[in-house]
Write an enzyme that holds these catalytic residues in place. Structure first.
Site, PDB file in Angstrom:
ATOM      1  N   LYS A 107       0.855  -1.191   0.000  1.00 49.53           N
ATOM      2  CA  LYS A 107       0.000   0.000   0.000  1.00 49.53           C
ATOM      3  C   LYS A 107       0.888   1.238   0.000  1.00 49.53           C
ATOM      4  O   LYS A 107       1.914   1.265   0.698  1.00 49.53           O
ATOM      5  CB  LYS A 107      -0.907  -0.033   1.239  1.00 49.53           C
ATOM      6  CG  LYS A 107      -1.935   1.100   1.289  1.00 49.53           C
ATOM      7  CD  LYS A 107      -2.880   0.962   2.491  1.00 49.53           C
ATOM      8  CE  LYS A 107      -3.923   2.070   2.512  1.00 49.53           C
ATOM      9  NZ  LYS A 107      -4.859   1.959   3.664  1.00 49.53           N
ATOM     10  N   SER A 120     -10.341  -0.133   6.863  1.00 51.45           N
ATOM     11  CA  SER A 120      -9.726  -0.045   5.536  1.00 51.45           C
ATOM     12  C   SER A 120      -9.015  -1.284   5.023  1.00 51.45           C
ATOM     13  O   SER A 120      -8.614  -1.315   3.864  1.00 51.45           O
ATOM     14  CB  SER A 120      -8.742   1.110   5.489  1.00 51.45           C
ATOM     15  OG  SER A 120      -9.436   2.296   5.287  1.00 51.45           O
ATOM     16  N   SER A 147      -9.912   2.186   2.667  1.00 49.29           N
ATOM     17  CA  SER A 147      -9.004   2.909   1.819  1.00 49.29           C
ATOM     18  C   SER A 147      -7.990   2.022   1.088  1.00 49.29           C
ATOM     19  O   SER A 147      -7.340   2.485   0.147  1.00 49.29           O
ATOM     20  CB  SER A 147      -8.225   3.926   2.651  1.00 49.29           C
ATOM     21  OG  SER A 147      -7.412   3.272   3.602  1.00 49.29           O
TER      22      SER A 147
HETATM   23  N1  GLN Z   1     -13.460   4.566   5.919  1.00 51.42           N
HETATM   24  C1  GLN Z   1     -12.933   5.065   7.153  1.00 51.42           C
HETATM   25  C2  GLN Z   1     -12.518   6.502   6.984  1.00 51.42           C
HETATM   26  O1  GLN Z   1     -12.826   7.051   6.001  1.00 51.42           O
HETATM   27  C3  GLN Z   1     -11.784   4.214   7.613  1.00 51.42           C
HETATM   28  C4  GLN Z   1     -10.556   4.457   6.826  1.00 51.42           C
HETATM   29  C5  GLN Z   1      -9.404   3.616   7.293  1.00 51.42           C
HETATM   30  O2  GLN Z   1      -9.571   2.600   7.968  1.00 51.42           O
HETATM   31  N2  GLN Z   1      -8.219   4.067   6.974  1.00 51.42           N
HETATM   32  O3  GLN Z   1     -11.930   7.085   7.812  1.00 51.42           O
END
Ligand code: GLN
Length: 486
Positions: free
Chosen positions: A76, A175, A151
């Site tokens: 990532k 995410s 994400s």
């Molecule tokens: N979807 C969540 C957010 O927008 C979690 C994102 C994540 O786990 N990095 O913050």
């Protein structure tokens, strides 16, 4: 071979049936042909990957191979990777070549794994659909009109489309698990503190945790063996004896108590998702588990609590991006303040700005007690719910996401709808618990459904056992969205 598990690939490498250079070359070819359509990778760096593969071949020839030596892994783009562009999905870091490696990257390098490329992601890991990336959205390999989740959407897409055998992700509120669910792969968020956050670009430090994404629980266990371990450079890294996360994979599930939170099977969940999850739980009963109803009464507060705490931490973490030493700097400005202002205005996207503003607001004098302190207290209650529930069960199950993958653009103009796609995952981060998502069939429009498995603190080996036994009995995890011939 592109559909093989890590153990099989490792055996082929050890038997010299294939070299790492050949294996890496095959995955690179597929990645290069699919990436223009799916946008899973921000950076592919063929020469560097192949040089790493040749070094791995030398390790294997010298009899120094570890379990992942010579295996290509997609990283990532949140992990600082020496000599690689490391963008975190943001214009702010669109010119940042990292001068050092994150702890996670160091661990994969030491194991002789090959970095096959840096995967696309929501900007600074803020999002649930991969649509906030400066590098454009990723498409879901099961249906290119759908989002891959976020994400870690690029990592999920790369593994699902067999562009890489496994990948890393990070999980602040879901995410790893939510994109794993939406792309039909397996993903695990470890107990907070097991994987060092050193060199992993910070979003909300008290919640961020890196973890593996792969086709199967067995592969996740092998990845976790590499990723975990104490690191003095992360003040929240835990000092614990190393574990072999594969050790319990084959244990029978006879007598396992599965807790089903009554709050999880309510109106928010779509029928198609509910049906798939119920079928998965029925399979577990066949494997010898029994179910008990548990309750997580504060769980409904987790989304609002998270959207106070995560932006608060983000507003502080992201203050380092000022255009001075590295990253984006506005081309024209009048003085220092103007340079800060313009660099941040131009370097950050809309969602990141929204979070910085919310975070600054909830931390401001006069509002701090009402929002931030209150949210911290509720965080404790949410964690306490799990502690109580785990007195009655060994493992908790439910859906990972209330819906299957939604269409590109469907939720991007409505942040609250977007935030609710993490309704089941966020509480786990607030509590610091480990959890995973595994493929459990298909819902509407033939899009994948994920089963959420939540364990007690440090129960990773047990969770992996629970997931592996299901994967021995079912074949959802070996289904592929895009045939290998293409
Ligand atoms: N979807 C969540 C957010 O927008 C979690 C994102 C994540 O786990 N990095 O913050």
């Amino acid at each position: 071979m592109l559909n093989f598990g890590l153990t099989q690939l490792s055996a082929l490498l050890a038997a010299k049936k294939i070299s790492s250079a050949e294996l890496t070359g095959e995955f690179l070819e597929r990645s290069k042909s699919l990436n223009p359509d799916y946008n899973a990778f921000i950076t592919l760096n063929e020469e560097t990957s192949l040089a790493q593969a040749r070094a791995a071949d030398a390790m294997i020839a010298a009899g120094q191979a570890h379990a992942l030596t010579g295996i290509p892994i997609a990283q990532k783009d949140i992990f600082c990777t020496k000599g690689w562009l490391t963008t975190c999905g943001s214009r702010m870091l669109s010119n940042f070549i990292s001068p050092y490696d994150a702890h996670v990257i160091e661990r994969f390098n030491a194991a002789g794994a090959v970095n096959i490329g840096k995967t696309n992601m929501d900007e600074f890991a803020m999002g649930s659909s991969n649509e906030t990336s400066f590098y454009g959205p990723v498409r879901n390999p099961w249906d290119s009109t759908a989002v891959p989740g976020g994400s870690s959407g690029g990592s999920a897409c790369a593994v699902a489309a067999r562009m890489a055998p496994a990948a890393t992700g990070t999980d602040t509120g879901g995410s790893i698990r939510q994109p794993a669910a939406l792309c039909g792969i397996s993903g695990l968020k470890p107990t907070y503190g097991l994987v060092s956050r050193y060199g992993m670009i910070a979003f909300a430090s008290s919640l961020d945790q890196a973890g593996p994404m792969a086709k199967s629980a067995e592969d996740l266990a092998l990845m976790l063996n590499v990723m975990t371990g104490f690191d003095a450079r992360d003040s929240t890294s835990l000092e614990r004896e190393p574990e072999d996360y594969t050790r319990d994979l084959e244990k029978p599930l006879e007598g396992l108590r599965i807790g089903l939170p009554k709050e999880y099977f309510v109106k928010e969940i779509n029928d198609d998702v509910a049906r798939a999850v119920e079928a998965a739980i029925a399979e577990y009963r066949k494997l010898g588990a029994r179910t008990v109803e548990v309750s997580l009464p504060s769980t409904k507060l987790s989304v609002p609590v998270y959207y106070v705490l995560a932006p608060a931490e983000a507003s502080s973490n992201l203050s380092r991006f000022d255009g001075v030493r590295y990253g984006y700097r506005a081309p024209e400005y009048t003085d220092l303040n103007d340079m800060y202002r313009k660099s941040r205005a131009q370097g950050f996207g809309a969602e990141v700005k929204r979070r910085i503003l919310i975070g600054t607001y909830v931390l401001s004098h006069g509002y701090y007690d009402a929002y931030y302190i209150q949210a911290q207290k509720l965080r404790r209650l949410i964690a306490q719910d799990f502690i109580e529930a785990f007195k009655q069960c060994d493992i908790i199950m439910g859906p990972t996401s209330p819906t299957v993958a939604f269409n590109l653009g469907e939720k991007s103009s409505d942040p609250v709808q977007m935030y609710l796609s993490d309704a089941y995952t966020i509480a786990v981060n607030l509590a610091g618990l480990p959890a995973m998502s595994i493929p459990a069939g298909f819902g509407n429009q033939n899009r994948p459904v994920g089963l959420h498995i939540i364990g007690n603190y440090f129960a990773e080996a047990q969770m992996l056992n629970v997931a592996h036994q299901y994967q021995r009995a079912t074949d959802w995890h070996v289904r592929m969205p895009i045939p290998l011939e293409t």
